[in-house]
Design an enzyme around this catalytic site. Structure first.
Site, PDB file in Angstrom:
ATOM      1  CG  HIS A 192      -4.776   7.664  -2.671  1.00 37.17           C
ATOM      2  ND1 HIS A 192      -5.461   6.471  -2.667  1.00 37.17           N
ATOM      3  CD2 HIS A 192      -3.925   7.603  -1.611  1.00 37.17           C
ATOM      4  CE1 HIS A 192      -5.039   5.729  -1.651  1.00 37.17           C
ATOM      5  NE2 HIS A 192      -4.102   6.381  -0.998  1.00 37.17           N
TER       6      HIS A 192
ATOM      7  CG  HIS B  21       0.826   6.196   0.813  1.00 40.22           C
ATOM      8  ND1 HIS B  21       0.438   6.632   2.052  1.00 40.22           N
ATOM      9  CD2 HIS B  21      -0.326   5.894   0.162  1.00 40.22           C
ATOM     10  CE1 HIS B  21      -0.882   6.600   2.148  1.00 40.22           C
ATOM     11  NE2 HIS B  21      -1.379   6.159   1.010  1.00 40.22           N
TER      12      HIS B  21
ATOM     13  CD  GLU C 118      -3.108   2.615   0.213  1.00 39.16           C
ATOM     14  OE1 GLU C 118      -2.926   3.831   0.011  1.00 39.16           O
ATOM     15  OE2 GLU C 118      -4.049   2.170   0.897  1.00 39.16           O
TER      16      GLU C 118
HETATM   17 CO    CO Z   1      -3.406   5.601   0.770  1.00 37.12          CO
END
Ligand code: CO
Length: 138
Positions: free
Chosen positions: A11, A83, A134
């Protein structure tokens, strides 16, 4: 392929000051499939998931007093990309490989349970062209 290589882009997270307004833009203007808002008090955010087929966009609005995105939004009042999240096969192996390469893991370096119930880690943006990364175990 070594298990430390990054996999699929899981994502892109975008911090927003107004979750309803942001969700409307993705749903009505862009025509994407948008979830209902989900409060995640453990993570200090309310999230709307946008399914764009090959990956997801996560719209994040601060929740509570100690939201991890509050400082980011203070510096980016209109919102902005917060992120990127990449999948890895083995998060501990990925962490060990990355720290050997000199990358910095945020916090105590131990994976914690992320927004999807899977182990995650965050990598310092200074080591990745100014982008918070991440890692999420598949
Ligand atoms: Co995330």
């Amino acid at each position: 392929m070594p298990t430390s290589n990054i996999g699929k882009l899981n994502h892109v997270a975008i911090a927003v000051p107004d979750l309803d307004a942001a969700a409307r833009v993705y749903r009505d203007t862009l025509g994407a499939t948008v979830s209902d808002p989900q409060a995640m008090p453990d993570h200090g955010v309310t999230v709307v998931f946008v399914d764009v087929g090959n990956t997801k966009i996560e719209l994040l609005q601060p929740l509570g007093d100690n939201s991890p995105i509050a400082k980011f939004l203070a510096g980016n009042p209109q919102g902005g990309m917060h992120h990127l999240c990449f999948e890895v096969d083995d998060i501990a192996a990925a962490r060990d490989h990355l720290t050997e390469q000199g990358a910095r893991v945020l916090g105590d370096g131990e994976p914690r349970t992320g927004a999807h119930g899977k182990p995650v880690l965050f990598l310092h943006p200074k080591d990745f062209s100014g982008t918070l990364i991440e890692l999420e175990q598949r």
